[in-house]
Design an enzyme around this catalytic site. Structure first.
Site, PDB file in Angstrom:
ATOM      1  N   MET B 260       0.845  -1.190   0.000  1.00  0.00           N
ATOM      2  CA  MET B 260       0.000   0.000   0.000  1.00  0.00           C
ATOM      3  C   MET B 260       0.882   1.241   0.000  1.00  0.00           C
ATOM      4  O   MET B 260       2.108   1.139   0.089  1.00  0.00           O
ATOM      5  CB  MET B 260      -0.919  -0.006   1.218  1.00  0.00           C
ATOM      6  N   HIS B 261       0.242   2.391  -0.139  1.00  0.00           N
ATOM      7  CA  HIS B 261       0.947   3.667  -0.032  1.00  0.00           C
ATOM      8  C   HIS B 261       0.536   4.326   1.293  1.00  0.00           C
ATOM      9  O   HIS B 261      -0.468   5.048   1.330  1.00  0.00           O
ATOM     10  CB  HIS B 261       0.584   4.602  -1.187  1.00  0.00           C
ATOM     11  N   VAL B 414      -5.508   4.615   0.380  1.00  0.00           N
ATOM     12  CA  VAL B 414      -6.614   4.188  -0.485  1.00  0.00           C
ATOM     13  C   VAL B 414      -6.120   3.217  -1.555  1.00  0.00           C
ATOM     14  O   VAL B 414      -6.906   2.744  -2.362  1.00  0.00           O
ATOM     15  CB  VAL B 414      -7.323   5.383  -1.163  1.00  0.00           C
ATOM     16  N   HIS B 415      -4.831   2.932  -1.567  1.00  0.00           N
ATOM     17  CA  HIS B 415      -4.257   2.077  -2.615  1.00  0.00           C
ATOM     18  C   HIS B 415      -3.751   0.774  -2.011  1.00  0.00           C
ATOM     19  O   HIS B 415      -2.718   0.772  -1.345  1.00  0.00           O
ATOM     20  CB  HIS B 415      -3.089   2.785  -3.315  1.00  0.00           C
ATOM     21  N   LEU B 416      -4.463  -0.321  -2.247  1.00  0.00           N
ATOM     22  CA  LEU B 416      -4.011  -1.626  -1.759  1.00  0.00           C
ATOM     23  C   LEU B 416      -3.786  -2.532  -2.957  1.00  0.00           C
ATOM     24  O   LEU B 416      -4.615  -2.583  -3.868  1.00  0.00           O
ATOM     25  CB  LEU B 416      -5.048  -2.233  -0.818  1.00  0.00           C
TER      26      LEU B 416
END
Lengths: 107, 478
Positions: B260-261, B414-416
């Site tokens: 993730m970020h 929000v990025h997985l």
């Protein structure tokens, strides 16, 4: 939502909110807690029981006071124990988001 | 007593309707395949709800937006759960996969046919089909802040393209899957079934024969459904795809290596009014792809949340919330996580462990974010660090280096990605170079799970390009 969670939400809400908005915020928080992943909700419930025990006893003995609860919440918010801090943060975040989004002209 | 199930037959079953599922369905239906798309969430008219509003969170977000990856610290994350998936709730920012990253992944995971030329060809196609564009006029103040701050510091910044089309009256329309790929798939004969959760896949040796589902009727009544399929594409996203595979007894390299970020935020106050209806489209790319700086949704509710994260007295700032906007800095993380299911639980457990290097990068990210906002004219900055302290000048930023600790950082993402990695190196991957799950002839994954690492940019573009590539490969093989 358990009694103590309702009291925490009520304590965290702005005092100037009208009854309808307070009910809408309570409803939103209840709905969000209900829809959480089960393992997270179980953790929140466990903390509710652990942290709310004293308030529950106070309620049974007629000594419960919401201002005292608010003072406790302020302390827990600065706790060095991460789950305790996160418990207050979670409920405060839900309350803040709802009461500000439900206010007129929120976008 | 034996339960009765309705049974449906299809050639191709696509599970999930987001960037992965919708592109898969549209590509296969256009080729004449019989396609059924199952989506766990509801159909919501894309024009019905204000973006990033409370009603939208309730209607379109998984768990109403209250998800978190367990770890120290926990990391809040958001995913879509509706027809169109996360494309219905994201900011629509679009970025191609950086070519050097594609080359690294091809080498490290032994991914066949993963060259920049091939990926660019698919990116071209996706961009043409969706409509990827820059803003037609001057950027709004919230976005210009980032450009102005970066210019003053001599840092690079860029306006990112977005999957938006602009109508003649100037209205910007995000090209979500519910507006684009899914209607096209339906026009080509695909069926999309909302409110239908797949409990598990049914296997017979090296083949998946179908999926056992529960569909919820409009009156809220659940009914069992069995979908028989020749081919199955699981496109439910980086948390739900591995969870479904695990529930179905498919576990080899599934759910490990979550990426993730991790993101820190600042609520920044300015003397002038800031717009709040859109998400800034400028990004500071001076430190990319390791660290990217951008803007977040900044409705009044978001501003309140960001201010409260600092634990400073924010009453005056909130009273003037029209002067406040929320900005973020996201890192590429060395850490990783897991997605795993527990017996009897509907939702998977998601964990993520940040490394000490990640914590250091997040502190640096926070300081750089503060620097660019100060240069742009911010007068007060509230970091997402409990007790981090409000910064009003450059000297105040120093305190943030030490303030961002595991006990005080309030992080989100929000990025997985990366829970079923692709490649020919079977020790590292859960699926082959085109997403076919190892050990199964007719089971493919086609979504964010496949990306071997977090790309350091908004992953929607890379996901769609890889998904279109895998879909074409399936058609060429089938």
């Amino acid at each position: 939502m358990l009694w103590f969670e309702q009291e925490v939400v009520a304590a965290l809400m702005r005092p100037d909110l009208d009854a309808d908005t307070r009910a809408a915020v309570q409803s939103y928080v209840a709905g969000t807690l209900h829809s959480m992943p089960e393992h997270l909700r179980a953790g929140v419930l466990a903390e509710t029981i652990a942290l709310g025990g004293r308030s529950w006893i106070e309620r049974r003995t007629g000594r419960f006071d919401r201002d005292r609860l608010l003072a406790r919440l302020t302390g827990w918010k600065h706790s060095s124990i991460d789950p305790v801090r996160q418990y207050v943060r979670l409920l405060e975040s839900l309350v803040l988001f709802a009461e500000n989004e439900l206010a007129p002209g929120s976008s | 007593m034996r339960k009765s199930f309705d049974t449906v037959d299809t050639d191709v079953l696509v599970i999930g309707s987001g960037a992965g599922g919708a592109v898969t369905a549209a590509t296969l239906a256009r080729d004449g395949r019989s396609v059924l798309v199952l989506e766990e969430g509801p159909w919501v008219d894309p024009d019905a709800l204000e973006p990033f509003s409370l009603p939208e969170m309730v209607a379109k977000y998984r768990h109403g937006g209250s998800c978190a990856a367990l770890g120290r610290p926990a990391i809040a994350y958001a995913e879509g759960r509706c027809v169109g998936g996360s494309t219905e709730i994201n900011s629509g920012l679009y970025h191609r996969l950086p070519p050097d990253l594609a080359a690294d992944w091809r080498r490290d995971y032994e991914i066949d046919e993963f060259g920049p030329d091939a990926l660019d060809r698919y990116a071209d196609r996706v961009e043409q089909e969706l409509g990827v564009s820059l803003l037609p006029g001057a950027p709004p103040p919230s976005s210009a802040v980032l450009e102005r701050g970066a210019t003053k510091l001599g840092w690079r910044s860029v306006e990112f393209s977005r999957v938006f089309r602009y109508e003649t009256n100037g209205r910007a329309v995000k090209q979500t899957m519910a507006r684009t790929m899914l209607p096209r798939a339906i026009d080509d004969g695909a069926l999309v079934m909302a409110d239908c959760r797949v409990d598990r896949l049914v296997r017979n040796g090296p083949r998946v024969t179908g999926a056992a589902c529960v569909q919820t009727d409009p009156d809220g009544k659940p009914r069992g459904l069995f979908v028989r399929a020749e081919h199955v594409f699981v496109c439910a996203g980086a948390t739900q795809t591995p969870a479904l595979l695990q529930r179905s007894g498919i576990r080899r390299n599934i759910g490990r290596g979550l990426k993730m970020h991790p993101t820190v935020k600042i609520a920044a106050r300015f003397d002038s009014l800031i717009d709040h209806g859109d998400v800034p489209m400028h990004r500071v790319t001076e430190f990319a792809p390791g660290l990217t700086i951008g803007g977040s949704a900044s409705r009044r509710g978001h501003v309140a949340l960001a201010l409260a994260d600092s634990d400073a007295d924010y009453a005056d700032a909130l009273a003037h919330w029209e002067h406040v906007a929320v900005y973020y800095a996201a890192i590429r993380s060395e850490g990783s996580g897991r997605v795993f299911t527990l017996p009897g639980f509907r939702s998977p457990v998601v964990t993520y462990q940040l490394t000490e290097g990640d914590m250091s990068r997040l502190a640096r990210a926070l300081v750089h974010l503060g620097e660019v906002l100060l240069a742009a004219g911010a007068t007060e900055m509230y970091p997402s660090v409990t007790g981090g302290g409000v910064a009003r000048g450059a000297d105040d930023l120093v305190q943030w280096w030490d303030a961002l600790t595991r006990n005080r950082a309030n992080l989100m993402t929000v990025h997985l990605t990366s829970t079923v990695r692709i490649g020919e190196d079977r020790a590292k991957t859960g699926a082959d170079s085109f997403g076919r799950v190892w050990g199964y002839d007719n089971l493919r994954v086609n979504d964010a799970s496949l990306l071997p690492e977090a790309p350091g940019v908004n992953p929607q573009g890379p996901i769609m390009a890889v998904v279109a590539r895998n879909s074409d490969q399936f058609l060429s093989e089938a």
